[in-house]
Design a protein around this motif. Structure first.
Motif, PDB file in Angstrom:
ATOM      1  N   THR A 165     -26.368 -24.713   3.931  1.00 50.78           N
ATOM      2  CA  THR A 165     -27.805 -24.754   3.644  1.00 50.78           C
ATOM      3  C   THR A 165     -28.602 -24.529   4.920  1.00 50.78           C
ATOM      4  O   THR A 165     -28.085 -24.592   6.030  1.00 50.78           O
ATOM      5  CB  THR A 165     -28.194 -26.109   3.023  1.00 50.78           C
ATOM      6  OG1 THR A 165     -27.932 -27.134   3.983  1.00 50.78           O
ATOM      7  CG2 THR A 165     -27.414 -26.386   1.746  1.00 50.78           C
ATOM      8  N   ARG A 166     -29.917 -24.292   4.753  1.00 49.80           N
ATOM      9  CA  ARG A 166     -30.808 -24.046   5.882  1.00 49.80           C
ATOM     10  C   ARG A 166     -30.892 -25.262   6.797  1.00 49.80           C
ATOM     11  O   ARG A 166     -30.997 -25.146   8.012  1.00 49.80           O
ATOM     12  CB  ARG A 166     -32.194 -23.703   5.340  1.00 49.80           C
ATOM     13  CG  ARG A 166     -33.122 -23.116   6.363  1.00 49.80           C
ATOM     14  CD  ARG A 166     -34.345 -22.617   5.700  1.00 49.80           C
ATOM     15  NE  ARG A 166     -33.926 -21.541   4.794  1.00 49.80           N
ATOM     16  CZ  ARG A 166     -34.690 -20.574   4.371  1.00 49.80           C
ATOM     17  NH1 ARG A 166     -35.920 -20.517   4.747  1.00 49.80           N
ATOM     18  NH2 ARG A 166     -34.235 -19.653   3.574  1.00 49.80           N
ATOM     19  N   ASP A 167     -30.815 -26.487   6.235  1.00 52.98           N
ATOM     20  CA  ASP A 167     -30.895 -27.693   7.054  1.00 52.98           C
ATOM     21  C   ASP A 167     -29.622 -27.937   7.864  1.00 52.98           C
ATOM     22  O   ASP A 167     -29.686 -28.396   9.012  1.00 52.98           O
ATOM     23  CB  ASP A 167     -31.177 -28.906   6.167  1.00 52.98           C
ATOM     24  CG  ASP A 167     -32.517 -28.830   5.479  1.00 52.98           C
ATOM     25  OD1 ASP A 167     -32.628 -29.373   4.374  1.00 52.98           O
ATOM     26  OD2 ASP A 167     -33.435 -28.213   6.049  1.00 52.98           O
ATOM     27  N   ARG A 168     -28.464 -27.672   7.301  1.00 58.82           N
ATOM     28  CA  ARG A 168     -27.181 -27.957   7.978  1.00 58.82           C
ATOM     29  C   ARG A 168     -26.812 -26.868   8.982  1.00 58.82           C
ATOM     30  O   ARG A 168     -26.217 -27.142  10.005  1.00 58.82           O
ATOM     31  CB  ARG A 168     -26.057 -28.087   6.951  1.00 58.82           C
ATOM     32  CG  ARG A 168     -26.194 -29.239   5.980  1.00 58.82           C
ATOM     33  CD  ARG A 168     -25.932 -30.584   6.572  1.00 58.82           C
ATOM     34  NE  ARG A 168     -24.548 -30.702   6.991  1.00 58.82           N
ATOM     35  CZ  ARG A 168     -24.138 -31.550   7.891  1.00 58.82           C
ATOM     36  NH1 ARG A 168     -24.983 -32.369   8.460  1.00 58.82           N
ATOM     37  NH2 ARG A 168     -22.880 -31.601   8.240  1.00 58.82           N
ATOM     38  N   PHE A 169     -27.115 -25.595   8.655  1.00 61.92           N
ATOM     39  CA  PHE A 169     -26.739 -24.464   9.506  1.00 61.92           C
ATOM     40  C   PHE A 169     -27.952 -23.544   9.680  1.00 61.92           C
ATOM     41  O   PHE A 169     -28.012 -22.461   9.085  1.00 61.92           O
ATOM     42  CB  PHE A 169     -25.556 -23.700   8.904  1.00 61.92           C
ATOM     43  CG  PHE A 169     -24.333 -24.534   8.738  1.00 61.92           C
ATOM     44  CD1 PHE A 169     -24.062 -25.188   7.553  1.00 61.92           C
ATOM     45  CD2 PHE A 169     -23.438 -24.682   9.787  1.00 61.92           C
ATOM     46  CE1 PHE A 169     -22.923 -25.961   7.400  1.00 61.92           C
ATOM     47  CE2 PHE A 169     -22.311 -25.457   9.659  1.00 61.92           C
ATOM     48  CZ  PHE A 169     -22.046 -26.113   8.459  1.00 61.92           C
ATOM     49  N   PRO A 170     -28.930 -23.973  10.510  1.00 60.78           N
ATOM     50  CA  PRO A 170     -30.163 -23.180  10.635  1.00 60.78           C
ATOM     51  C   PRO A 170     -29.947 -21.812  11.262  1.00 60.78           C
ATOM     52  O   PRO A 170     -30.702 -20.877  11.012  1.00 60.78           O
ATOM     53  CB  PRO A 170     -31.056 -24.060  11.502  1.00 60.78           C
ATOM     54  CG  PRO A 170     -30.161 -24.983  12.200  1.00 60.78           C
ATOM     55  CD  PRO A 170     -28.964 -25.174  11.334  1.00 60.78           C
ATOM     56  N   GLY A 171     -28.894 -21.637  12.050  1.00 64.07           N
ATOM     57  CA  GLY A 171     -28.652 -20.349  12.705  1.00 64.07           C
ATOM     58  C   GLY A 171     -28.273 -19.259  11.735  1.00 64.07           C
ATOM     59  O   GLY A 171     -28.412 -18.072  12.027  1.00 64.07           O
ATOM     60  N   HIS A 173     -29.668 -18.838   8.767  1.00 64.38           N
ATOM     61  CA  HIS A 173     -30.817 -18.492   7.915  1.00 64.38           C
ATOM     62  C   HIS A 173     -32.012 -18.132   8.801  1.00 64.38           C
ATOM     63  O   HIS A 173     -32.982 -18.869   8.881  1.00 64.38           O
ATOM     64  CB  HIS A 173     -31.155 -19.644   6.983  1.00 64.38           C
ATOM     65  CG  HIS A 173     -30.037 -20.023   6.092  1.00 64.38           C
ATOM     66  ND1 HIS A 173     -29.733 -19.325   4.948  1.00 64.38           N
ATOM     67  CD2 HIS A 173     -29.091 -21.000   6.177  1.00 64.38           C
ATOM     68  CE1 HIS A 173     -28.694 -19.870   4.348  1.00 64.38           C
ATOM     69  NE2 HIS A 173     -28.273 -20.903   5.087  1.00 64.38           N
ATOM     70  N   ARG A 174     -32.008 -17.007   9.520  1.00 60.02           N
ATOM     71  CA  ARG A 174     -33.141 -16.600  10.353  1.00 60.02           C
ATOM     72  C   ARG A 174     -33.823 -15.424   9.758  1.00 60.02           C
ATOM     73  O   ARG A 174     -33.336 -14.622   9.101  1.00 60.02           O
ATOM     74  CB  ARG A 174     -32.663 -16.261  11.764  1.00 60.02           C
ATOM     75  CG  ARG A 174     -32.220 -17.491  12.449  1.00 60.02           C
ATOM     76  CD  ARG A 174     -31.997 -17.198  13.887  1.00 60.02           C
ATOM     77  NE  ARG A 174     -31.695 -18.484  14.502  1.00 60.02           N
ATOM     78  CZ  ARG A 174     -31.568 -18.649  15.764  1.00 60.02           C
ATOM     79  NH1 ARG A 174     -31.705 -17.659  16.572  1.00 60.02           N
ATOM     80  NH2 ARG A 174     -31.294 -19.821  16.253  1.00 60.02           N
TER      81      ARG A 174
END
Length: 174
Positions: A165-171, A173-174
């Protein structure tokens, strides 16, 4: 709660009983052309050349007329209580035919073993059932085959994984 038939309850509670308990075994594997079906009781005569006995049961969809459970002498080995290993039970099958011994020993990966206890008078009524056990090893020859049976190893069970998810793996989802 496990359901047990009234005939089995009477046999368990009686000092003497004419009811005979039969253990049925079903070995399944993709390398086998058909499942290996074995029984611990010579309930009926299946053939005279060669002389064979077995149990006719419809357990797990077997056709009693064409797929009987073949009689073998079986002994049980008590499961071990080793701390680092799963409890594994053992079966020793005596006087099996060359075909059955060869089939069981030729399996390279783990086969699935299903076991059931029925009464000889009512072989289609399952009293106790143990499904999806794994055959760990099969050693021996046509006079005796020793089988080690256990549950699925806990190491092979899936563990929960993180969701991407965007919260756990922000890199990602750019």
């Amino acid at each position: 709660m496990r359901r047990v038939s009234l005939n089995a309850r009477r046999a368990f509670d009686a000092a003497l009983s004419d009811q005979v308990e039969v253990a049925l075994f079903r070995f399944e594997h993709s390398a086998l052309a058909a499942p290996v079906l074995l029984s611990t009781d010579p309930t009926v005569r299946l053939g005279t050349d060669p002389l064979t006995y077995g149990t006719r049961s419809a357990w797990m969809g077997a056709d009693p007329a064409s797929e009987p459970y073949l009689f073998v002498l079986a002994s049980a080995e008590i499961p071990g209580d080793q701390e680092d290993a799963p409890a594994a039970g053992g079966l020793v099958l005596e006087n099996v035919t060359n075909d059955i011994a060869t089939q069981l020993r030729a399996i390279a990966t783990r086969a699935t073993v299903h076991m059931a206890v029925v009464l000889a008078a009512t072989p289609d009524v399952v009293e106790v059932e143990f499904r999806n056990l794994k055959l760990i090893s099969a050693e021996g020859d046509a006079s005796e085959v020793s089988l080690a049976i256990s549950r699925q190893p806990i190491e092979e069970e899936y563990a929960p994984m993180d969701r991407m998810t965007r919260d756990r793996f922000p890199g990602l989802h750019r």
